[in-house]
Design a protein around this motif. Sequence first.
Motif, PDB file in Angstrom:
ATOM      1  N   UNK A  93       0.854  -1.187   0.000  1.00  0.00           N
ATOM      2  CA  UNK A  93       0.000   0.000   0.000  1.00  0.00           C
ATOM      3  C   UNK A  93       0.892   1.241   0.000  1.00  0.00           C
ATOM      4  N   UNK A  94       0.595   2.187  -0.897  1.00  0.00           N
ATOM      5  CA  UNK A  94       1.471   3.367  -0.954  1.00  0.00           C
ATOM      6  C   UNK A  94       0.697   4.614  -1.364  1.00  0.00           C
ATOM      7  N   UNK A 196       3.011  -4.477   3.176  1.00  0.00           N
ATOM      8  CA  UNK A 196       4.014  -3.419   3.192  1.00  0.00           C
ATOM      9  C   UNK A 196       3.303  -2.088   3.032  1.00  0.00           C
ATOM     10  N   UNK A 197       3.809  -1.109   3.738  1.00  0.00           N
ATOM     11  CA  UNK A 197       3.184   0.207   3.785  1.00  0.00           C
ATOM     12  C   UNK A 197       4.263   1.241   3.522  1.00  0.00           C
ATOM     13  N   UNK A 198       3.979   2.206   2.670  1.00  0.00           N
ATOM     14  CA  UNK A 198       5.024   3.186   2.435  1.00  0.00           C
ATOM     15  C   UNK A 198       4.581   4.377   1.617  1.00  0.00           C
ATOM     16  N   UNK A 199       5.437   5.382   1.635  1.00  0.00           N
ATOM     17  CA  UNK A 199       5.151   6.591   0.886  1.00  0.00           C
ATOM     18  C   UNK A 199       6.394   7.420   0.702  1.00  0.00           C
ATOM     19  N   UNK A 208       4.297   6.629   9.333  1.00  0.00           N
ATOM     20  CA  UNK A 208       4.444   6.498  10.778  1.00  0.00           C
ATOM     21  C   UNK A 208       3.086   6.589  11.470  1.00  0.00           C
ATOM     22  N   UNK A 209       2.257   7.514  11.004  1.00  0.00           N
ATOM     23  CA  UNK A 209       0.943   7.704  11.625  1.00  0.00           C
ATOM     24  C   UNK A 209      -0.004   6.547  11.313  1.00  0.00           C
ATOM     25  N   UNK A 226       6.670  -4.632   6.557  1.00  0.00           N
ATOM     26  CA  UNK A 226       7.703  -3.652   6.277  1.00  0.00           C
ATOM     27  C   UNK A 226       7.138  -2.270   6.033  1.00  0.00           C
ATOM     28  N   UNK A 227       7.940  -1.252   6.385  1.00  0.00           N
ATOM     29  CA  UNK A 227       7.644   0.144   6.083  1.00  0.00           C
ATOM     30  C   UNK A 227       8.675   0.604   5.056  1.00  0.00           C
TER      31      UNK A 227
END
Length: 499
Positions: A93-94, A196-199, A208-209, A226-227
């Motif tokens: 997810x991004x 996985x989560x990121x931006x 982070x939030x 993972x971030x």
Amino acid sequence: MKHLLCAAALIALPFAAPVLADAPKEKAATPAATIEPQVKTRDLSGTFGGQRVNYRATIGETILTGEGGKQEAVIVTTSYVKQPRDPSRPVFFMYNGGPGSGSVWLQMGAFGPKRVAIPSDARDDGAPPYPILDNPDSLLDVADLVFIDPPGTGFSYLTEGTDPKKYYGLEEDAKAVAQVIRRWINDNGRWNSPKYLGGESYGTTRTAMVARELEGRTFNDVGLNGLILISTILDFAMREPTPGNELAYVVTLPNMAAAAFYHGKVQAPSVEAIAEEARQFAIGPFASALLKGQALPAAERAAVRAELSRLTGLSEEYLEQANLRVTDQRFYKELLRDRGLTIGRLDARYTGKDYDNAGETPDNDPSFYGIDAGYTAAINSWARESLGFETNREYQSIGGIGGQWNWSLGSGWGRNAYLNVAPFIGQAMRQNSQLRVFNAQGWYDFATPFFGAEYSLNRMGIPQDRVKFTYYDAGHMMYVRDEDRQKLSADVREFIQSR
């Protein structure tokens, strides 16, 4: 930060006209029409990471409701899922940053199955048509991809009558994005998939939030593997060179050295070498000198000024006039003043020409106006013409919601004068022993300096053995450079596969 740029934009769906003032009292106002979420799918195929992949592209609306079931926010996601569907496959997810930026940059620049081709060598993108190409660097060979446009970005919007304060803020935005992720996981049967989560940019703040929302609650937790942080900003004191805040000058100095090296103003074996010299000087003699303030001895001041000049390519006279404290805005204008050029904020490789050469700061950022038209054209063409999304709304690649943003954490941290969300990453990692962090930084990025990211993620409470740093020879959106897009893709692919 993809970006800390703002311009007002808020779109609403039309609602039924209100009842006239002289209408009979027994007639109630016509209720707002119920919004039916639009979903468009296409079955496509491509070669990614050297593998042929059949995938389903879905662009659709998720509707968030408030009290009384009022439809408040329409959130657009674009997902790419390998076919046949595999519930054990990782899903990533991004989103991008801003706040106020749509996911166009990561989707059409880095990880989506299609990308827009713009010059790789820091030249501007010129005029259309802009080629939209197959993207062999997409991560579809190792993970399904979900691009999220939070409220007020991309095609996503708040409905008429919805208070922006409910969605435009650190915590408010994170709650909405977490809700969209939970809904997608549920609707697609992916609760047990690696996640996985990121931006990018403010998207790392959002990560982070959102991680706190997904993993930090005692109900309906979503475990993360993972971030993935790209061009990281977690500690905002490092971006505020207000009088008395010396940290902003310390963390920006290595960027100045890297930019000076790129433009031939300083000599070094490599950008890595000059960056390391600048790191050591910044955290040592330079930080010490700034903290001493007016008690700094003259001999020490002279030594620091000379080394600062060597590392930045600025004259000692200029540094003395600036009291050893050069803001990034001044640096963009001063570094190449003798050539009549300014350098970019998002990517210092880019140069521009101002109306005149005598100003204090640049007229604009050449590294933003050098790429924005191509990306805007690409996302509209891909979403509307290729995926069939139907809307009269304009795609907000950089929207205007940042000016309405609630930057308060509201969690008992006093006045919140010092905004730092890195502790939430540490908390998530301490509570999840398998959660890892990937951090990508460009050497020439002044919007989110690489030394600032290192500082933030090196603080107490963040397990260092699960944090990976990678570096690239470009700026904020390092993927605009072909070699770095390929390297970023390979690095993230390795990170996902090493779980």
